[in-house]
Structures are given as C-alpha cells and as structure tokens.
Design a protein around this motif. Sequence first.
Motif, PDB file in Angstrom:
ATOM      1  N   UNK A 186       0.944  -1.145   0.089  1.00 14.57           N
ATOM      2  CA  UNK A 186       0.017   0.092  -0.244  1.00 14.57           C
ATOM      3  C   UNK A 186       0.845   1.148   0.094  1.00 14.57           C
ATOM      4  N   UNK A 187       1.736   1.305   0.758  1.00 17.40           N
ATOM      5  CA  UNK A 187       2.878   2.297   0.902  1.00 17.40           C
ATOM      6  C   UNK A 187       3.375   2.753  -0.425  1.00 17.40           C
ATOM      7  N   UNK A 188       3.826   1.572  -1.212  1.00 26.03           N
ATOM      8  CA  UNK A 188       4.620   1.613  -2.532  1.00 26.03           C
ATOM      9  C   UNK A 188       3.812   2.214  -3.393  1.00 26.03           C
ATOM     10  N   UNK A 189       2.562   1.705  -3.489  1.00 26.30           N
ATOM     11  CA  UNK A 189       1.278   1.967  -4.707  1.00 26.30           C
ATOM     12  C   UNK A 189       1.160   3.395  -4.419  1.00 26.30           C
ATOM     13  N   UNK A 190       0.833   4.117  -3.091  1.00 27.10           N
ATOM     14  CA  UNK A 190       0.641   5.497  -3.021  1.00 27.10           C
ATOM     15  C   UNK A 190       1.928   6.165  -3.209  1.00 27.10           C
ATOM     16  N   UNK A 191       2.927   5.884  -3.011  1.00 30.22           N
ATOM     17  CA  UNK A 191       3.997   6.756  -3.076  1.00 30.22           C
ATOM     18  C   UNK A 191       4.257   6.877  -4.874  1.00 30.22           C
ATOM     19  N   UNK A 192       4.168   5.636  -5.610  1.00 26.12           N
ATOM     20  CA  UNK A 192       4.299   5.733  -6.926  1.00 26.12           C
ATOM     21  C   UNK A 192       3.081   6.543  -7.695  1.00 26.12           C
ATOM     22  N   UNK A 193       1.969   6.212  -7.202  1.00 25.98           N
ATOM     23  CA  UNK A 193       0.723   6.885  -7.810  1.00 25.98           C
ATOM     24  C   UNK A 193       0.755   8.344  -7.440  1.00 25.98           C
ATOM     25  N   UNK A 194       0.586   8.745  -6.195  1.00 21.42           N
ATOM     26  CA  UNK A 194       0.310  10.095  -5.702  1.00 21.42           C
ATOM     27  C   UNK A 194       1.630  10.715  -5.267  1.00 21.42           C
ATOM     28  N   UNK A 195       2.703   9.985  -5.132  1.00 19.60           N
ATOM     29  CA  UNK A 195       3.792  10.867  -4.689  1.00 19.60           C
ATOM     30  C   UNK A 195       3.734  10.880  -3.067  1.00 19.60           C
ATOM     31  N   UNK A 196       3.105  10.155  -2.317  1.00 16.75           N
ATOM     32  CA  UNK A 196       2.977  10.158  -0.730  1.00 16.75           C
ATOM     33  C   UNK A 196       4.187   9.455  -0.226  1.00 16.75           C
ATOM     34  N   UNK A 197       4.891   9.992   0.612  1.00 19.13           N
ATOM     35  CA  UNK A 197       6.366   9.364   0.997  1.00 19.13           C
ATOM     36  C   UNK A 197       5.678   8.877   2.093  1.00 19.13           C
ATOM     37  N   UNK A 198       6.567   7.766   2.315  1.00 25.41           N
ATOM     38  CA  UNK A 198       6.289   6.824   3.603  1.00 25.41           C
ATOM     39  C   UNK A 198       7.509   6.614   4.552  1.00 25.41           C
ATOM     40  N   UNK A 199       7.194   6.484   5.846  1.00 21.04           N
ATOM     41  CA  UNK A 199       8.320   6.451   7.090  1.00 21.04           C
ATOM     42  C   UNK A 199       7.751   5.129   7.727  1.00 21.04           C
ATOM     43  N   UNK A 200       8.112   4.086   7.659  1.00 19.40           N
ATOM     44  CA  UNK A 200       7.620   2.862   8.465  1.00 19.40           C
ATOM     45  C   UNK A 200       8.590   2.286   9.427  1.00 19.40           C
ATOM     46  N   UNK A 201       8.106   1.703  10.438  1.00 15.79           N
ATOM     47  CA  UNK A 201       9.028   0.997  11.296  1.00 15.79           C
ATOM     48  C   UNK A 201       8.263  -0.594  11.197  1.00 15.79           C
ATOM     49  N   UNK A 202       9.083  -1.630  10.876  1.00 18.88           N
ATOM     50  CA  UNK A 202       8.730  -3.021  10.625  1.00 18.88           C
ATOM     51  C   UNK A 202       9.955  -3.858  11.022  1.00 18.88           C
ATOM     52  N   UNK A 203       9.628  -5.251  10.762  1.00 16.34           N
ATOM     53  CA  UNK A 203      10.467  -6.107  11.111  1.00 16.34           C
ATOM     54  C   UNK A 203      11.112  -6.821   9.738  1.00 16.34           C
ATOM     55  N   UNK A 204      12.272  -6.747  10.161  1.00 14.59           N
ATOM     56  CA  UNK A 204      13.137  -7.238   8.649  1.00 14.59           C
ATOM     57  C   UNK A 204      13.668  -8.858   9.151  1.00 14.59           C
ATOM     58  N   UNK A 205      13.524  -9.677   7.876  1.00 20.59           N
ATOM     59  CA  UNK A 205      14.192 -11.047   8.119  1.00 20.59           C
ATOM     60  C   UNK A 205      15.514 -10.947   7.925  1.00 20.59           C
ATOM     61  N   UNK A 206      16.409 -11.609   8.367  1.00 19.29           N
ATOM     62  CA  UNK A 206      17.795 -11.725   8.261  1.00 19.29           C
ATOM     63  C   UNK A 206      17.912 -13.329   8.056  1.00 19.29           C
ATOM     64  N   UNK A 207      19.378 -13.772   7.993  1.00 16.28           N
ATOM     65  CA  UNK A 207      19.473 -15.235   7.864  1.00 16.28           C
ATOM     66  C   UNK A 207      18.834 -16.167   9.160  1.00 16.28           C
ATOM     67  N   UNK A 208      18.130 -17.483   8.644  1.00 15.19           N
ATOM     68  CA  UNK A 208      17.642 -18.425   9.562  1.00 15.19           C
ATOM     69  C   UNK A 208      16.636 -17.625  10.193  1.00 15.19           C
ATOM     70  N   UNK A 209      15.766 -16.660   9.401  1.00 19.54           N
ATOM     71  CA  UNK A 209      14.583 -16.257   9.915  1.00 19.54           C
ATOM     72  C   UNK A 209      14.413 -15.393  11.113  1.00 19.54           C
ATOM     73  N   UNK A 210      15.739 -14.843  11.430  1.00 14.60           N
ATOM     74  CA  UNK A 210      16.056 -13.816  12.508  1.00 14.60           C
ATOM     75  C   UNK A 210      15.370 -12.541  12.268  1.00 14.60           C
ATOM     76  N   UNK A 211      14.805 -11.722  13.302  1.00 14.12           N
ATOM     77  CA  UNK A 211      14.166 -10.633  13.005  1.00 14.12           C
ATOM     78  C   UNK A 211      14.809  -9.489  13.576  1.00 14.12           C
TER      79      UNK A 211
END
Length: 610
Positions: A186-211
């Motif tokens: 959703x953030x990507x689509x709104x940024x591509x379509x309307x130029x709405x910037x995004x600033x998100x905090x989320x969990x990234x996956x590293x090796x062996x499923x570590x977050x």
Amino acid sequence: MDPLLTLTADWYWEQDAELRFTSVLPPERAQCHELPAVVGRRRWERPHARALTMSWEEHRERLLRHLSFHDFQYSVATTSGQAPLYISTSGAPMFDRAGSFVGYRGIARDITAQWQERGKLQEAEALLDMASSLGRLGAWSIDVKSGMVRWTAGVRAIHRMPSANECAALELLDMYAPEYGELLLDAYRRCVTDGVPFDLELEALAGRGERSWVRLMGVAVRDHAGEIVRIQGAVQDIHRSKTSAEAQRQMAERFRVTLDSLTDAFGSIDRDWRITYVNPAALAMLKLDETAVGRPLWDVFPQARDSVFGENYRACMERREVRRFEAFFAPLGMWLRASAFPSEHGISVSLTDITAAREACSQLERMNGELDRRVRERTAELKRINEELALFTLSLAHDLRAPLTGISSFSVALEERIAGICDEKGKRYLSCIQGGIARMEELIEGLLELSRIGRAGMAPRDVDLTTMAREVVEALSTSDGARAALVDVQEGLRTRGDACLLHTLVENLLGNAWKFSAGRNPACITVGQQPDGTFFVRDNGAGFDMARADALFAPFTRLHDDRQFPGLGIGLASARRVVERHGGRIWAESQPDRGSTFFFTLMPQAGDEA
C-alpha cells in the motif's frame, strides 16, 4: 450505539444517499476533537477540507459507485481556527431490503499526531548522512518503469543479504516479516501513484529467519515533466538508536569545540533574551566570566538595550532578519563589527574587535585630508606661477615688439638709402635682416597666441563640432583652391565647451592635417568620434616617427624640415593648451609617410568656470 465506541479513539458516522452526514456518534467525541458541526454537510464541504491520500474527485467517484473505502485521509479546519485536524476514515455503503442504496456508514479516527510525525521526514536527509557515517544505514532506489531495486552495501549489511545488489521490487517482500506485506504494498502504490512519502517501522528478516526492527523511508522522485520515475529512500537499523544519539552528542561536542576555538567572540541568546552560550574569545573580549551564561542579556549589558546593538538584535529576534553592522560600544571603549543570525531557539551573535582597524582608517583619513590640503595649496601655487608666466610672456612679447619695430623701420630706411650703391652681397644681407625681423614677429605672435589661450576666460555652451570643422575646411579650400582633398566630417559631433577655444583647436588640427598631406593626390582627411567618445582627426600625409612623439606638442618644436613644411611649431602646442583647459588630453599615432591620427578627449565639466 456499540458501547465499544466509547472506549476507543474512533467515532461512528452515517451519511444519506446524497452523501450528507446524518449523524456522528458519540457527538462529544467530535467536540473533543474540535470538529465543527458536520450534520447536513458532505465530507468535502467541511471548512478548508483537503484530500490527502487520493483526490476528492477520486473519492466521490468511488462513493458514486457505492464502493467501500478504507483509510481515506483528509484534513479539515478546527473550531478554534488553529492547526488543521487530520482524519482517517473508512466506510461501507448501506442498502435497504429492496437493494436500493441509502447511504454510507463507517468510523473516523484522529491521525493528526501521525501526520505531524510524518512531517519529520524532511529531516530524513540529515538523518541519513549521520547514520551513514556510523555505518548503520543503507540507501535504496526503485526504477518505476523497470521495477528493479538497487541498494547499497549498507542495506546488505542490515539485512545480512548475499553480495547481489539488485532485484525485482516484489522480491523485497521476502526481506520483511509476512504480516507487513500489505502495508508495504500500500505504501509503495501510494508513493508511485500520488507521490505520498512513507516512513515505516517494521521487522526485517535476516538469515535463519531472525528478525530485527528497521526504519524504512521512501520518497518519490519526479522528472522534469512531473512524472514519478523513481522511489528512493533508506533503511536504518533502529536497534542502534542509542548509538545514533551518541553520535549526535559527539557532533554537538565537536561543534562546541569549534566555536570555542574561534578567535572572534561568539554567543547565543534564547527567545527570552537569556545568554545560553559564550565562547572563550567572547569572555575575554567582553570581560565576562562564565556566570554570564543563563543571565538575561540586558542585565549583563544594560547599556546595549537602547543602543544600535539592541536595535539590531531585536530586529534579528523579532523579524528573523540577519543583521550586520559596525558600532562603538562605549562601556568597553571599542569598535565592534557585529553579525546577528536568527536561529531556531533565538539568535546567534558574532563580534569582532575592529578598534585598531577603525583607528588606522581614521589616521588614513587624516593623512588624506592633509594630502588634499597640500595638493590644493600646490595647485593654487602652480596656478599663480602659470599666471605670472603668462603675464611675463605677454609683457616680454610687447617689450620685444617695440625695438623690433624700430629695427624693421631702420632696415627699410637703410634699403632706400643704399638702393643705388649696394652690391648683391649687401642686398642679401639686408634681405636676411628683414627675414629675421619677420620671423621674430611671427614668434612674438605665437607667444601672444599661447598666452591668450592660457588666460582666456571660459564660457561653456553646447558646440556643434561638425559645423565648426566644415567651416574650417571651407576656409582652407578657399585659400588653397588648387589642392585635391577629400575631407569627411562625421555628422552629429557635439560637445560642451568654450566655442572660441574649441574653434582654435579644430582650426589647428585641421590646418596641421591640411599642411602635412600636401603632395598627396588626393589628400584624405577624416574628422570623427569613436564609440567611447574620443574625437579624432586623421590624414594620409607625411606622418612622423613615434620615437619623437614626446616633443610633438612642445611650443616652437618641429619634426619636419622647415623648407618642406614651413611653420612656427605653435599649432599643436595651442591645441594641447585648449584640450587641457577643457579637462581632456590629446595624443597622436603615426608612421612616417603613412599619415597621422590625432586623438583628443574633452570633459567640459572640468572647465565650467563661467
């Protein structure tokens, strides 16, 4: 009404088939959020309503198609008239038992705090630079057309990815926990379509499923036509936020050390006029101690309040203007160069002691005044000497004329007396005596002419040099009708000066050109003016060697054989005297047998004595 609504920050609303609000529940929730009365209005009819996540046209089109909508964000004015309120609303259409559309119902939520946080995205670039220096931030970019993502080594380090540095945009989803997939899309689509910037905090996956928690930021980049062509941003490992804070503290410390090392006085003042910082140079220059920090400026320097210092500091503080000025500060007995700059928390002030420079400037002004006085005295003395010299020349010319007249008379009487008995040698001697007398008379006339030019009063007025030159040429042609001469006088030659003296100037320069172009067939003479205002008289005559040009304008000096070009050598001296009387200068350029050009400038304002 659902009792759960009373326990949440949301409020419930309904709209009729005309999309007008019919109810807002609970009503006190809207009042709590300073919402003006909305019943009977459409959403876009509310005061200063501004759509954020899509345009009003798109929103209305969705409503007219009786489609549900989720998290539509817009802003409206508040009843207090202060900062706008940001609202996120979601709704679904309502139908009766017959399937007819009867309106919408949904919930709304105050997201003002989130939008205020979003405004902090403007600081992203500074944050990126700082974090990058600490090695805990990476940058990425998505090409909208190709859908390919590129990233830096910093992104690989945070996500503990293999050495590749690009992939397709959809593959990014695999780098983050599954529950964030829809949020990312959703953030990507709104940024591509309307130029709405995004600033998100989320969990990234590293090796062996570590977050690991990361901060993902992105902004749209547009081309010259305004089309969004790229999404670029950064990933930050926010597990190291304390490290970033420490880096900021170190940066502030380095900044403080830099200010402390300045040789100029530097300080800062907050909006309550309290001194918040002074560097060591300021303590020494202003004779302060560290107890000045924290005290009101006007208590430390009460004399500055109603001075030029106070006036400029207040303008800097109140009008946010940069002020630079120099002034004398009597309590310290010194001249200061001050610069005041507005800042987020008040103003910053830089002071330089320029007392020595001002004293040197005053000394220089006194010396210049003394020099000017001496120049005036010397000029007056030279003027007196020149006047005495002119009077002496006039007196000498008159004193020589009387005995010369007697010699001339006696020579004529002697010629008559010995007419019948004088031989050829005697007659030749007598002829030489009479020639010498004539030569002496011409020299005396030349002296009188130079004296007249030097003593003549100035009567400045507008002068038509074109007409004057043509009159002189006509007189020369009349006296020497056998000459074949082509004379070109430029139109519109005008100046301001004494007409009588300028006639002497033109007559002498044209006469000189006429004389030294004798023998040319045809003689060519041009009178004109250059683009920079310099006048000139050019001929194709005998010319002269520029090595002897220094003697050209000296009285009674000649550069050619008197038998070929007779004359006294007084014409160019007279021309120079006229030009100098008009505040100008005269010079010549020539080559032997290639002609000469005499240039002169006139600055009548220097001679406006009348």
